[in-house]
Design an enzyme around this catalytic site. Structure first.
Site: not given
Ligand SMILES: [Zn+2]
Length: 499
Positions: A87, A91, A127-128, A265
């Protein structure tokens, strides 16, 4: 020359970023497909690619920001990511490029408006953000500060939303958003619209909404099949006339964005083998690190995260069979451009099996209770037993009228069931992934294994080649017989001859 206000990059890095951004904007880089390899690019080049994609799609203009402003924002996003094995910002950049491919090379884009594309792409990047490399389950079990802050629900997704909001505000990124499309959104509401859409996209990456997302998506697809196309509207441009109109309901467009981001994802296993393997390597590092931390702190060790009792092939096959395949099949029904990804998935499955250090995915260690828990790169997933699966998956699995080749397969399973029951007492269960096989063509020999289970000897199941399976069938050892759809006929004939 790009100039940053809030971050610093060397002039050499700025030149590199600008150079790549210009090439991407002009469509002069061909390596942005689904074989995109983040490890081949330097950080400034990745920044340039992201800026270039926004330019190429005309979204810088819609955002009302310069390349420099966007670059400043991207550098801050990168700094918001921790150095986790999986993460990380790499990514994020990878998910961004897959998201770009899903909208740019499919007809899906025409159902969306520019503001949705911005939300999807910024959602992909953010998103992460802040992910510590220890997933939601860990956060909850360890009672971390962040878990308590978000009341144990979608902990890391909410953290990423909070960090994203801070950066959007810091950079005033949405202040000047202006879009004109067939779907009217008042100018002063556009900024709020995009911000909310970004946050909803990020929240949809929580694996706990995985099955719900599929249900929502099929509802939208049903609507699309009866909605008018742009052919029915007067237009000056014939090419555009063949397009679809953007969906008028923002909730429906949001669901499409959520699905595309979630697909991106969880796309590792549908990528070319080298990428599939490398992403699997890094997620394994992160999983085993979490397992070590759980042991250290006397917490329950999460599924697939105990380095002494898990193996890579098994984890990858389960992820592909139970999570990725059903999801991409539903997506491919709507978006045929996705079909090659399912082919990749099948090919990758074969590669994993040739590594030969595992049994095919099976219920164990998944329990026979209603829910089975699986750790996947995007989080933890509870897989319901077949009868509890969302109706869309059941429909997808048993629609023999629509896909007649399934009938042969299901009949074969039925035969195997009868043969097994006739020879031994015990129940036979067919995992969801097996029931959802679409066609024999897409599953070459040994790609999907049919397990004929016997309740009395569940612990003794093994994967065998066709030869082994035939031998076992001759010996009526049905509880151990495993075969691929393409070899089912052969195996069932063998069963018949020796019954
Ligand atoms: Zn992700």
């Amino acid at each position: 020359m790009l100039v940053l206000k809030r971050n610093q990059l060397s002039s050499e890095d700025l030149i590199k970023a600008e150079h790549v951004a210009r090439k991407v904007a002009g469509g002069k880089i061909n390596e942005l497909g689904l074989d995109f390899n983040v490890w081949k690019w330097t950080r400034p080049e990745l920044y340039g690619i992201i800026v270039g994609v926004f330019s190429q799609l005309g979204l810088l203009h819609v955002l009302g920001v310069s390349q420099s402003q966007l670059l400043d924002f991207i550098v801050d996003i990168d700094r918001g990511y921790l150095d986790s094995p999986y993460h990380s910002f790499l990514h994020a950049a990878d998910v961004f490029i897959v998201g770009y491919n899903l909208i740019n090379y499919s007809h899906v884009r025409s159902y969306l408006i520019d503001l949705d594309l911005i939300a999807l792409l910024i959602g992909a990047l953010c998103h992460d953000i802040g992910h510590p490399g220890l997933n939601n389950l860990y956060q909850v079990n360890a009672k971390t500060e962040v878990a308590q802050r978000y009341k144990n629900e979608s902990v890391l997704e909410k953290l990423s939303c909070e960090e994203t909001l801070k950066l959007l505000t810091k950079h005033d990124l949405l202040k000047s958003v202006r879009s004109k499309s067939k779907v009217e959104i008042h100018e002063c509401e556009q900024s709020v619209y995009v911000q909310n859409a970004i946050l909803k996209c990020i929240m949809s990456t929580d694996m706990s909404v995985h099955f719900g997302l599929i249900e929502q998506f099929t509802t939208v697809v049903d609507i699309l099949t009866i909605s008018p196309t742009c052919d029915e509207f007067p237009t000056e441009n014939q090419a555009a006339a063949n397009d679809h109109c953007p969906l008028p309901q923002s909730e429906h467009r949001q669901i499409i964005c959520n699905v595309l981001l979630h697909a991106a994802d969880i796309s590792n296993t549908v990528r070319p083998w080298e990428l599939c393997k490398r992403w699997s390597d890094v997620i394994l590092d992160e999983f085993f690190y979490q397992g070590d931390m759980e042991k250290l702190h006397h917490l329950p060790v999460s599924p697939n995260m105990d380095r002494e009792h898990s193996n890579q092939t098994d984890i990858s096959l389960k992820f592909g069979d139970f999570v990725v395949k059903p999801f991409f099949e539903v997506l491919a029904d709507f978006c045929t451009e996705v079909q090659p990804l399912l082919t990749n998935l099948c090919e990758n499955r074969a590669r994993w099996l040739t590594l030969g250090n595992t049994e095919p995915p099976r219920r164990s260690p998944l329990t026979s209770s209603n829910a089975r828990r699986l750790s996947v790169p995007a989080g933890t997933l509870d897989i319901p037993d077949y009868p509890s699966l969302p109706s869309v998956l059941r429909r997808h699995s048993t629609d023999v009228q629509r896909k007649p080749r399934r009938h042969h397969l299901l009949s074969s399973i039925e035969f195997a069931r009868t043969a097994g029951e006739g020879s031994r007492s015990g129940s036979i269960s067919i995992p969801p992934a097996i029931s959802e096989v679409d066609s024999e063509d897409e599953c070459e020999e040994k790609l999907i294994h049919i397990q004929v289970e016997n309740a009395t000897r569940r612990s003794n199941r093994r994967a065998f080649s066709l030869d082994h399976t035939l031998i076992l069938a001759k010996k009526k050892r049905f509880d151990e017989a495993v075969c691929a759809p393409s070899t089912l006929h052969e195996v069932t004939s063998e069963l018949e001859n020796h019954s």
